[in-house]
Design a protein around this motif. Structure first.
Motif, PDB file in Angstrom:
ATOM      1  N   GLU A 123      34.573  12.871  30.798  1.00  0.00           N
ATOM      2  CA  GLU A 123      34.904  11.402  31.523  1.00  0.00           C
ATOM      3  C   GLU A 123      36.139  11.535  32.386  1.00  0.00           C
ATOM      4  OE1 GLU A 123      32.360   8.510  28.519  1.00  0.00           O
ATOM      5  OE2 GLU A 123      34.714   8.951  28.083  1.00  0.00           O
ATOM      6  N   ASN A 124      36.986  12.220  31.747  1.00  0.00           N
ATOM      7  CA  ASN A 124      38.453  12.414  32.499  1.00  0.00           C
ATOM      8  C   ASN A 124      38.254  13.017  33.800  1.00  0.00           C
ATOM      9  OD1 ASN A 124      41.284  11.589  31.373  1.00  0.00           O
ATOM     10  ND2 ASN A 124      40.067  12.298  29.520  1.00  0.00           N
ATOM     11  N   VAL A 125      37.449  14.124  33.866  1.00  0.00           N
ATOM     12  CA  VAL A 125      37.211  14.941  34.869  1.00  0.00           C
ATOM     13  C   VAL A 125      36.166  14.152  35.904  1.00  0.00           C
ATOM     14  CG1 VAL A 125      36.442  17.315  35.915  1.00  0.00           C
ATOM     15  CG2 VAL A 125      37.515  17.113  33.857  1.00  0.00           C
ATOM     16  N   GLN A 126      35.233  13.633  35.587  1.00  0.00           N
ATOM     17  CA  GLN A 126      34.341  12.712  36.397  1.00  0.00           C
ATOM     18  C   GLN A 126      35.294  11.562  36.955  1.00  0.00           C
ATOM     19  OE1 GLN A 126      31.688  11.572  33.258  1.00  0.00           O
ATOM     20  NE2 GLN A 126      30.032  13.166  34.080  1.00  0.00           N
ATOM     21  N   PHE A 127      36.049  11.082  36.234  1.00  0.00           N
ATOM     22  CA  PHE A 127      37.041   9.977  37.045  1.00  0.00           C
ATOM     23  C   PHE A 127      37.888  10.481  38.116  1.00  0.00           C
ATOM     24  CE2 PHE A 127      40.930   7.389  37.099  1.00  0.00           C
ATOM     25  CZ  PHE A 127      40.511   6.291  37.379  1.00  0.00           C
ATOM     26  N   VAL A 153      40.910  18.329  35.473  1.00  0.00           N
ATOM     27  CA  VAL A 153      41.127  17.160  36.234  1.00  0.00           C
ATOM     28  C   VAL A 153      41.962  17.093  37.453  1.00  0.00           C
ATOM     29  CG1 VAL A 153      42.711  15.048  35.961  1.00  0.00           C
ATOM     30  CG2 VAL A 153      41.217  15.845  34.073  1.00  0.00           C
ATOM     31  N   ALA A 154      43.101  18.324  37.317  1.00  0.00           N
ATOM     32  CA  ALA A 154      43.728  18.576  38.599  1.00  0.00           C
ATOM     33  C   ALA A 154      42.856  18.975  39.756  1.00  0.00           C
ATOM     34  CB  ALA A 154      44.949  19.510  38.522  1.00  0.00           C
ATOM     35  N   LEU A 155      41.990  20.109  39.427  1.00  0.00           N
ATOM     36  CA  LEU A 155      41.112  20.687  40.108  1.00  0.00           C
ATOM     37  C   LEU A 155      39.651  19.691  40.878  1.00  0.00           C
ATOM     38  CD1 LEU A 155      40.998  24.182  38.746  1.00  0.00           C
ATOM     39  CD2 LEU A 155      42.037  23.489  40.840  1.00  0.00           C
ATOM     40  N   SER A 195      30.871  20.429  40.605  1.00  0.00           N
ATOM     41  CA  SER A 195      30.567  19.253  39.721  1.00  0.00           C
ATOM     42  C   SER A 195      31.442  19.465  38.703  1.00  0.00           C
ATOM     43  CB  SER A 195      29.186  19.210  39.197  1.00  0.00           C
ATOM     44  OG  SER A 195      29.001  20.333  38.289  1.00  0.00           O
ATOM     45  N   PRO A 196      31.925  18.206  37.915  1.00  0.00           N
ATOM     46  CA  PRO A 196      32.647  18.381  36.909  1.00  0.00           C
ATOM     47  C   PRO A 196      32.146  19.120  35.763  1.00  0.00           C
ATOM     48  CG  PRO A 196      32.563  16.079  37.693  1.00  0.00           C
ATOM     49  CD  PRO A 196      31.540  16.782  38.482  1.00  0.00           C
ATOM     50  N   GLU A 197      31.155  19.199  35.706  1.00  0.00           N
ATOM     51  CA  GLU A 197      30.435  20.182  34.603  1.00  0.00           C
ATOM     52  C   GLU A 197      30.595  21.409  34.691  1.00  0.00           C
ATOM     53  OE1 GLU A 197      28.273  16.192  34.578  1.00  0.00           O
ATOM     54  OE2 GLU A 197      28.870  17.663  35.769  1.00  0.00           O
ATOM     55  N   GLU A 198      30.473  21.661  36.043  1.00  0.00           N
ATOM     56  CA  GLU A 198      30.767  23.378  36.525  1.00  0.00           C
ATOM     57  C   GLU A 198      32.106  23.692  36.184  1.00  0.00           C
ATOM     58  OE1 GLU A 198      27.798  24.511  40.081  1.00  0.00           O
ATOM     59  OE2 GLU A 198      28.955  22.669  40.410  1.00  0.00           O
ATOM     60  N   VAL A 199      33.129  22.794  36.647  1.00  0.00           N
ATOM     61  CA  VAL A 199      34.376  23.051  36.531  1.00  0.00           C
ATOM     62  C   VAL A 199      34.743  23.321  35.013  1.00  0.00           C
ATOM     63  CG1 VAL A 199      37.025  22.254  36.725  1.00  0.00           C
ATOM     64  CG2 VAL A 199      35.117  21.934  38.575  1.00  0.00           C
ATOM     65  N   LEU A 200      34.383  22.390  34.261  1.00  0.00           N
ATOM     66  CA  LEU A 200      34.626  22.516  32.786  1.00  0.00           C
ATOM     67  C   LEU A 200      33.923  23.672  32.203  1.00  0.00           C
ATOM     68  CD1 LEU A 200      34.129  18.860  31.651  1.00  0.00           C
ATOM     69  CD2 LEU A 200      36.147  19.963  31.575  1.00  0.00           C
ATOM     70  N   ASP A 201      32.782  24.117  32.542  1.00  0.00           N
ATOM     71  CA  ASP A 201      32.155  25.309  32.312  1.00  0.00           C
ATOM     72  C   ASP A 201      32.984  26.799  32.476  1.00  0.00           C
ATOM     73  OD1 ASP A 201      30.302  23.912  30.870  1.00  0.00           O
ATOM     74  OD2 ASP A 201      28.737  24.402  32.479  1.00  0.00           O
ATOM     75  N   THR A 250      50.722  18.266  35.072  1.00  0.00           N
ATOM     76  CA  THR A 250      51.809  18.076  34.266  1.00  0.00           C
ATOM     77  C   THR A 250      51.789  18.576  33.002  1.00  0.00           C
ATOM     78  OG1 THR A 250      51.377  15.876  33.610  1.00  0.00           O
ATOM     79  CG2 THR A 250      52.213  16.182  35.688  1.00  0.00           C
ATOM     80  N   GLN A 251      52.907  18.937  32.391  1.00  0.00           N
ATOM     81  CA  GLN A 251      53.158  19.439  30.921  1.00  0.00           C
ATOM     82  C   GLN A 251      52.539  18.411  30.048  1.00  0.00           C
ATOM     83  OE1 GLN A 251      56.826  21.110  29.707  1.00  0.00           O
ATOM     84  NE2 GLN A 251      57.437  21.203  31.816  1.00  0.00           N
ATOM     85  N   SER A 252      52.310  17.072  30.459  1.00  0.00           N
ATOM     86  CA  SER A 252      51.824  16.249  29.509  1.00  0.00           C
ATOM     87  C   SER A 252      50.467  16.240  29.725  1.00  0.00           C
ATOM     88  CB  SER A 252      52.522  14.485  29.823  1.00  0.00           C
ATOM     89  OG  SER A 252      52.405  14.308  31.168  1.00  0.00           O
ATOM     90  N   SER A 253      49.703  16.901  30.469  1.00  0.00           N
ATOM     91  CA  SER A 253      48.321  17.041  30.911  1.00  0.00           C
ATOM     92  C   SER A 253      47.560  15.722  31.591  1.00  0.00           C
ATOM     93  CB  SER A 253      47.366  17.074  29.457  1.00  0.00           C
ATOM     94  OG  SER A 253      47.260  15.608  28.912  1.00  0.00           O
ATOM     95  N   GLY A 254      48.062  14.568  31.609  1.00  0.00           N
ATOM     96  CA  GLY A 254      47.711  13.580  32.497  1.00  0.00           C
ATOM     97  C   GLY A 254      46.303  13.065  32.086  1.00  0.00           C
ATOM     98  N   LEU A 255      45.954  13.251  30.981  1.00  0.00           N
ATOM     99  CA  LEU A 255      44.650  13.028  30.569  1.00  0.00           C
ATOM    100  C   LEU A 255      44.395  11.547  30.156  1.00  0.00           C
ATOM    101  CD1 LEU A 255      43.668  16.411  28.854  1.00  0.00           C
ATOM    102  CD2 LEU A 255      42.689  15.599  30.719  1.00  0.00           C
ATOM    103  N   LEU A 256      43.479  10.777  30.120  1.00  0.00           N
ATOM    104  CA  LEU A 256      43.380   9.598  29.497  1.00  0.00           C
ATOM    105  C   LEU A 256      42.770   9.522  28.192  1.00  0.00           C
ATOM    106  CD1 LEU A 256      41.944   7.682  32.777  1.00  0.00           C
ATOM    107  CD2 LEU A 256      44.412   7.564  31.962  1.00  0.00           C
ATOM    108  N   GLY A 257      43.593   9.310  27.208  1.00  0.00           N
ATOM    109  CA  GLY A 257      43.195   9.360  25.831  1.00  0.00           C
ATOM    110  C   GLY A 257      41.901   8.767  25.430  1.00  0.00           C
TER     111      GLY A 257
END
Length: 217
Positions: A104-108, A152-154, A119-125, A91-98
């Motif tokens: 940690e957001n991606v891992q969650f 996070v969405a992926l 893995s979350p690390e691979e996605v972020l990289d 979403t435009q509001s990102s959906g991230l937990l502040g």
């Protein structure tokens, strides 16, 4: 198994003493690997449709099925479980937990899904966020926030990816980057629905559907 199937969706809202039709008999089926762009003027029902597809709202008529499971007209607990396991929402509001870091957001999010994938690390990289993986959301730039929301969405290879104006708040260069990253990192067997006003985004989709006054044109 069809990742996403919406059949005959109707949605009405009360406005004073009047009833307003937001969606009228809208059906949409998305196959594995397909990207569908939903376009239309403001007020045409695009965001309403996305909310129904995500199970965040229930239709007044019709049904939504995700990965062979009925998502609509379930209890909030069941709908939340299906959404967490199968649907990535951007979403435009990102959906991230502040209160969590980017990682940690991606891992969650990845922990809620059983889809596997990188893995979350691979996605972020892959999304160019290695340098900010330990950062909190409030320290990110607009482009970084958009990419973190995409991560996070992926996460966890969702069956369905739903994106609401994913490039609305970024520059033209950042829009190009986000679209390229979305093509590269979305699960190959997932169905993707993107609500957008951007002709650039629509041109990248496999199929474009147009909403006018709550109906598919």
């Amino acid at each position: 198994m069809t990742p996403l199937e919406a059949r005959g969706l109707h949605r009405f809202y009360r406005r004073g003493d009047s009833e307003v039709a937001a969606l009228l008999d809208v059906s949409l089926t998305c196959q594995a690997g397909e990207t569908v762009a939903v376009t239309g003027p403001s007020g045409s029902g695009k965001s309403t449709l996305l909310g129904l597809l995500a199970g965040l709202d229930d239709p007044d008529g019709g049904s939504v099925h995700v990965a062979g499971q009925r998502l609509s007209h379930q209890t909030p607990t069941v709908a939340a479980r299906i959404r967490a396991q199968h649907i990535g929402v951007l979403t435009q509001s990102s959906g991230l937990l502040g209160h969590l870091s980017v990682l940690e957001n991606v891992q969650f999010a990845a922990g809620l899904r059983a889809g596997g994938g990188p893995s979350p690390e691979e996605v972020l990289d892959g999304l160019g966020l290695r340098a900010v993986r330990r950062a909190t959301v409030r320290t990110l730039s607009g482009g970084e926030t958009a990419r973190a929301g995409l991560a996070v969405a992926l996460a966890g290879a969702p069956t369905v990816l739903l994106a609401d104006e994913p490039t609305a708040e970024v520059s033209a260069d950042e829009e190009t980057t986000i679209l390229e990253l979305l093509r590269r990192w979305r699960p190959p067997d997932s169905a993707t629905v993107i609500v957008t006003h951007s002709s650039t985004v629509a041109e990248q989709a496999d199929r474009v559907v147009h909403l006018i006054d709550g109906r598919l044109a």
